[in-house]
Design a protein around this motif. Structure first.
Motif, mmCIF file in Angstrom:
data_model
loop_
_atom_site.group_PDB
_atom_site.id
_atom_site.type_symbol
_atom_site.label_atom_id
_atom_site.label_comp_id
_atom_site.label_asym_id
_atom_site.label_seq_id
_atom_site.Cartn_x
_atom_site.Cartn_y
_atom_site.Cartn_z
ATOM 1 N N THR A 5 0.830 -1.208 0.000
ATOM 2 C CA THR A 5 0.000 0.000 0.000
ATOM 3 C C THR A 5 0.861 1.253 0.000
ATOM 4 O O THR A 5 0.579 2.218 -0.728
ATOM 5 C CB THR A 5 -0.923 -0.001 1.234
ATOM 6 N N ALA A 6 1.925 1.249 0.817
ATOM 7 C CA ALA A 6 2.823 2.403 0.882
ATOM 8 C C ALA A 6 3.501 2.633 -0.458
ATOM 9 O O ALA A 6 3.621 3.779 -0.918
ATOM 10 C CB ALA A 6 3.863 2.190 1.981
ATOM 11 N N ASN A 7 3.935 1.557 -1.103
ATOM 12 C CA ASN A 7 4.597 1.696 -2.401
ATOM 13 C C ASN A 7 3.638 2.203 -3.465
ATOM 14 O O ASN A 7 4.020 3.016 -4.324
ATOM 15 C CB ASN A 7 5.204 0.362 -2.829
ATOM 16 N N PHE A 9 1.060 4.121 -2.931
ATOM 17 C CA PHE A 9 0.864 5.542 -2.635
ATOM 18 C C PHE A 9 2.036 6.363 -3.165
ATOM 19 O O PHE A 9 1.833 7.434 -3.761
ATOM 20 C CB PHE A 9 0.713 5.746 -1.131
ATOM 21 N N ARG A 10 3.262 5.870 -2.965
ATOM 22 C CA ARG A 10 4.433 6.594 -3.457
ATOM 23 C C ARG A 10 4.404 6.748 -4.974
ATOM 24 O O ARG A 10 4.677 7.825 -5.513
ATOM 25 C CB ARG A 10 5.719 5.873 -3.038
ATOM 26 N N ALA A 12 1.780 6.585 -6.959
ATOM 27 C CA ALA A 12 0.675 7.466 -7.351
ATOM 28 C C ALA A 12 1.030 8.933 -7.112
ATOM 29 O O ALA A 12 0.752 9.797 -7.960
ATOM 30 C CB ALA A 12 -0.592 7.090 -6.586
ATOM 31 N N ALA A 13 1.630 9.223 -5.955
ATOM 32 C CA ALA A 13 2.008 10.599 -5.635
ATOM 33 C C ALA A 13 3.065 11.115 -6.603
ATOM 34 O O ALA A 13 2.994 12.255 -7.076
ATOM 35 C CB ALA A 13 2.522 10.681 -4.195
ATOM 36 N N ASP A 231 8.979 11.255 2.918
ATOM 37 C CA ASP A 231 8.983 9.795 2.833
ATOM 38 C C ASP A 231 10.376 9.274 2.472
ATOM 39 O O ASP A 231 10.861 8.303 3.064
ATOM 40 C CB ASP A 231 7.968 9.350 1.782
#
Length: 249
Positions: A5-7, A9-10, A12-13, A231
């Protein structure tokens, strides 16, 4: 699952940031409703990548300056010879945060002129407190048993500082750098009020022309840069902590 999930998000951002910088027209359908009187929805007066680069340059230069002074100050006040100067040093570092950056700009312009100078002064002062406080906390949290072991090995004061204390305090120092960097990424937008190049130019253009689309573009780019850089610094901090054994591998 958490890492996936964190990856995501990264990714996508980062993708959204790149689109905003290099292909903002792809988002025109979202920005057009935020304009008035058929005004352009995409900011084109200056190159957005160039403004972002200038923005990050101001932040980087100011953070380097803040880090050098704050870390040196933190080391000094945690030595026996400098303990008495801790209240004064803390008051100076706090003053940088409590004095409004707009007021710093107003005072600095007569001395340095318009442009990057006043902005760098304001950002430098704003970055001192978190780095200084975390340096002091990090050095004070080094266990006494480790310091005694270093002394028992015959280390000099400088050897103990650079080989033992600073490496163990580094994660906390990096945490202070993270906080200071994010603060300055946001604060640097005010530099455009004194003709410093940066993303504040986009936001101010939106305020002057009453174009919400410009304000949204500038704000999103600044916000995404702050999130991604925070991050990235967090990943670096975690890696260093694992390497020196403060976190499990």
């Amino acid at each position: 699952m958490k890492h996936v999930t964190a990856n995501l998000f990264r990714v996508a951002a980062l993708a959204l940031l790149l689109i905003l910088l290099f292909r903002t027209e792809w988002l025109s359908f979202l920005l057009v409703p935020l304009t008035n009187n058929n005004a352009p929805a995409v900011y084109t007066q200056n190159s957005l990548p160039a403004l972002a680069a200038a923005h990050l340059y101001l932040v980087a230069i100011s953070i380097v300056g803040s880090a050098v002074l704050a870390i040196l100050g933190g080391v000094f006040v945690t030595r026996k010879s400098g303990e008495d100067f801790l209240p004064l040093s803390r008051a100076i570092a706090n003053a940088g945060q409590t004095f409004p950056p707009v007021a710093v700009l107003a005072l600095a312009v007569p001395a340095t002129g318009f442009g990057a100078g006043p902005t760098l002064i304001a950002l430098f002062l704003y970055g001192l407190l978190p780095i200084f406080e975390n340096t002091v906390s990090g050095l004070r949290q080094v266990p006494a048993s480790i310091l005694e072991a270093a002394d028992g090995m015959g280390m000099s004061a400088m050897q103990r500082l650079f080989r033992v204390e600073l490496p163990l305090a580094l994660p906390l120092i990096l945490e202070g750098l993270k906080v200071a960097t994010v603060i300055n990424i946001g604060t640097a937008t005010i530099g455009s009020t004194v003709a410093a190049k940066g993303l504040g130019e986009v936001i101010i253009a939106g305020l002057i022309s009453d174009t919400t689309a410009f304000i949204l573009q500038g704000g999103l780019i600044v916000g995404l840069m702050a999130v991604l850089i925070y991050d990235a610094l967090g990943i670096i901090e975690s890696g260093i902590s694992r390497r020196i054994g403060l976190r499990p591998a």
